[in-house]
Write an enzyme that holds these catalytic residues in place. Structure first.
Site, PDB file in Angstrom:
ATOM      1  N   LYS A 110       0.847  -1.192   0.000  1.00  0.00           N
ATOM      2  CA  LYS A 110       0.000   0.000   0.000  1.00  0.00           C
ATOM      3  C   LYS A 110       0.874   1.231   0.000  1.00  0.00           C
ATOM      4  CE  LYS A 110      -4.464   0.983   0.355  1.00  0.00           C
ATOM      5  NZ  LYS A 110      -5.567   0.053   0.055  1.00  0.00           N
TER       6      LYS A 110
HETATM    7  N1  GLU Z   1      -7.094   0.397  -3.150  1.00  0.00           N
HETATM    8  C1  GLU Z   1      -7.931  -0.732  -3.411  1.00  0.00           C
HETATM    9  C2  GLU Z   1      -7.996  -1.630  -2.191  1.00  0.00           C
HETATM   10  O1  GLU Z   1      -7.830  -1.203  -1.079  1.00  0.00           O
HETATM   11  C3  GLU Z   1      -7.559  -1.453  -4.677  1.00  0.00           C
HETATM   12  C4  GLU Z   1      -6.196  -2.060  -4.709  1.00  0.00           C
HETATM   13  C5  GLU Z   1      -5.803  -2.599  -6.080  1.00  0.00           C
HETATM   14  O2  GLU Z   1      -6.625  -2.606  -6.979  1.00  0.00           O
HETATM   15  O3  GLU Z   1      -4.647  -3.015  -6.187  1.00  0.00           O
HETATM   16  O4  GLU Z   1      -8.310  -2.774  -2.281  1.00  0.00           O
END
Ligand code: GLU
Length: 479
Positions: A110
């Site tokens: 993240k």
């Molecule tokens: N930010 C989104 C999540 O928390 C999507 C992550 C992604 O598509 O890699 O799942």
């Protein structure tokens, strides 16, 4: 909207760890492997300066890699002033479990940038995003084979297009460059249905839940999704799409919408499109005509309803309000909206929680499809669609020939021909793949929920399913 966090509440990352520990205590993993899975492998902090409005502004950003049992690692990039290392690490850990649960072949990661996007013009945001991306790309923290970001709170298609372009400028001969980030616009290597994907996933998750009357009964509810009263917190990308689809396609009623500047309530149901349009125009829900406006918005989390959908920030249901929550069913469209302490209180009360790592996995699932599309360099359905249509044409011709025979007395139902003849395009394939994923993951969680006497909630079941998969891949690597 501000949420009072009681002092004794653990941090977001500690909260995720507490939930992990609760689940892992029911497993037979070696303490070494348990620790290996729980900890975050690395968090990179970058501080960079960008010259804007005649001065140098310094920004702080993070990219955290939680687990590399599979690569690339995956997870969004968030733009918000509240971004910090603890939060990014908690979110990276959730990505590991989320990807494992829905069989997206990624580790968890993240990123975040401490910024209020509303403070900057578009061209300034582009400069800031490109500079942040540059810092991550040069350390392989954005790379199609190693780390693939996506949108999260405060970012969207626009930022992903800038990141992809920045990567291509720095890696001009990488034929797979487009796969370095997902959530791109469709005209820049994106996939149909990615924007709506997380909200769509919430809808598919609820549909699957309501297919099992015994699960519905555990939440002290009965019947179908149709007519259920829903309160949504946050009408951002996820909350908006979930509310819209549940209302338009499943006949549910959105009776409450909580936003930063208060909440709207209308027991006859709110018009989601109209509320969204109002927010876009006026920057908030204040003044919206067809509902009662409540200034203390967060209090609406505690109102009577059938389903509560927190789709905004983490920690909004905490030790300070958990005992007043009346919803018998909560589906966590946001990441970490219920703290570990609140989770225990709600479980005690018999509230069923469909956990974040499952409920909002639609986004990363469709990101996975986009990544595969980028690597295969071809749109889904391009080879099969017309061939499928011509085979269907054969059946239709035959049915028409038979129905022309008066002795048989057959007729073809109106509309059948058009519907049957149309081969699936990309959006239909994406939705079908997402629906299948959400159903399979629910069934895997549910099996553990029912089979094990020591598991009485879906969150622990979800952790058990995903930790088992992560542990298996570490073992397969010889760890
Ligand atoms: N930010 C989104 C999540 O928390 C999507 C992550 C992604 O598509 O890699 O799942």
């Amino acid at each position: 909207m501000t949420v009072q966090q009681p002092i004794q509440e653990p941090s977001f990352r500690e909260s995720v760890d507490l939930m992990f520990n609760r689940a892992v205590a029911l497993m037979d993993l070696s303490p070494g492997l348990e620790e290996k899975i729980r900890v975050c492998n690395a968090t990179y902090t970058v501080r960079f300066g960008v010259r804007l409005r005649g001065a140098i502004h310094t920004f702080t950003g993070y990219r955290s890699v939680h687990s590399e049992h599979m690569e690339p690692v995956k997870g969004g990039i968030r733009y918000a002033m509240a971004v910090n290392q603890d939060e990014v690490e908690a979110l990276a850990a959730l990505m590991t479990y989320k990807c494992a649960l829905v069989d997206a072949p990624f580790g968890g990661s993240k990123g975040g940038l401490r910024i209020n996007p509303a403070d900057w013009e578009e061209h300034e945001l582009e400069l800031i995003t490109r500079r942040f991306a540059y810092e991550l790309i040069k350390r392989d923290l954005i790379n199609p084979a190693q780390n693939v970001p996506a949108p999260d709170m405060g970012t969207g298609e626009r930022e992903m297009a800038w990141i992809a372009d920045q990567y291509k400028r720095m890696n001009t001969t990488d034929i797979n460059g487009a796969a370095c980030v997902t959530g791109k616009p469709t005209n820049a290597g994106g996939i149909a249905g990615r924007v709506e994907a997380t909200g769509r996933g919430v809808q598919y998750a609820l549909r699957e839940f309501f297919r099992y009357p015994e699960d519905v009964a555990k939440a002290h509810l009965s019947g179908k999704l149709e007519g259920k009263h829903i309160i949504v917190q946050g009408l951002g990308n996820v909350g908006y799409h979930a509310a819209k689809f549940l209302c338009e396609e499943d006949g549910a009623k959105i009776i409450g919408i909580i936003e930063r500047d208060g909440a709207l309530y209308n027991e006859n149901g709110l018009d989601v499109e109209a509320v969204r349009a109002w927010i876009v125009k006026h920057g908030g829900v204040t003044g919206y005509p067809d509902a009662e406006h409540r200034v203390a918005g967060a209090e609406l989390l505690e109102a009577e309803c059938d389903i509560l959908i927190p789709a905004a920030l983490e920690g909004v249901i905490n030790l300070g309000n958990a005992d007043r929550i009346k919803a018998p069913l909560i589906i966590e469209a946001a990441n970490g909206p219920v703290t570990a302490g609140a989770d225990a209180i709600l479980r005690e009360k018999g509230c069923v929680i469909i956990p974040d790592m499952y409920a909002n996995a639609g986004g990363v699932t469709v990101s996975y499809f986009e990544w595969v599309k980028n690597l295969s360099h071809i749109r889904f359905g391009r080879m099969q669609r017309r061939q499928e249509e011509s085979r269907h044409q054969l059946v239709v011709d035959e049915l028409e020939r038979l129905s022309a025979d008066k002795h048989l007395g057959w007729t073809i139902s109106p509309g059948f021909k058009e519907k049957y003849l149309r081969g699936a395009d990309e959006i239909e394939l994406v939705r079908s793949g997402l629906d299948d994923t959400m159903r399979a993951a629910y069934q895997a969680m549910r099996a553990v929920w029912y089979e094990r006497d020591d598991v009485d909630d879906l969150r622990t079941a979800a952790y058990l399913v995903s930790i088992r998969k992560v542990a298996d891949s570490y073992r397969a690597k010889g760890l």
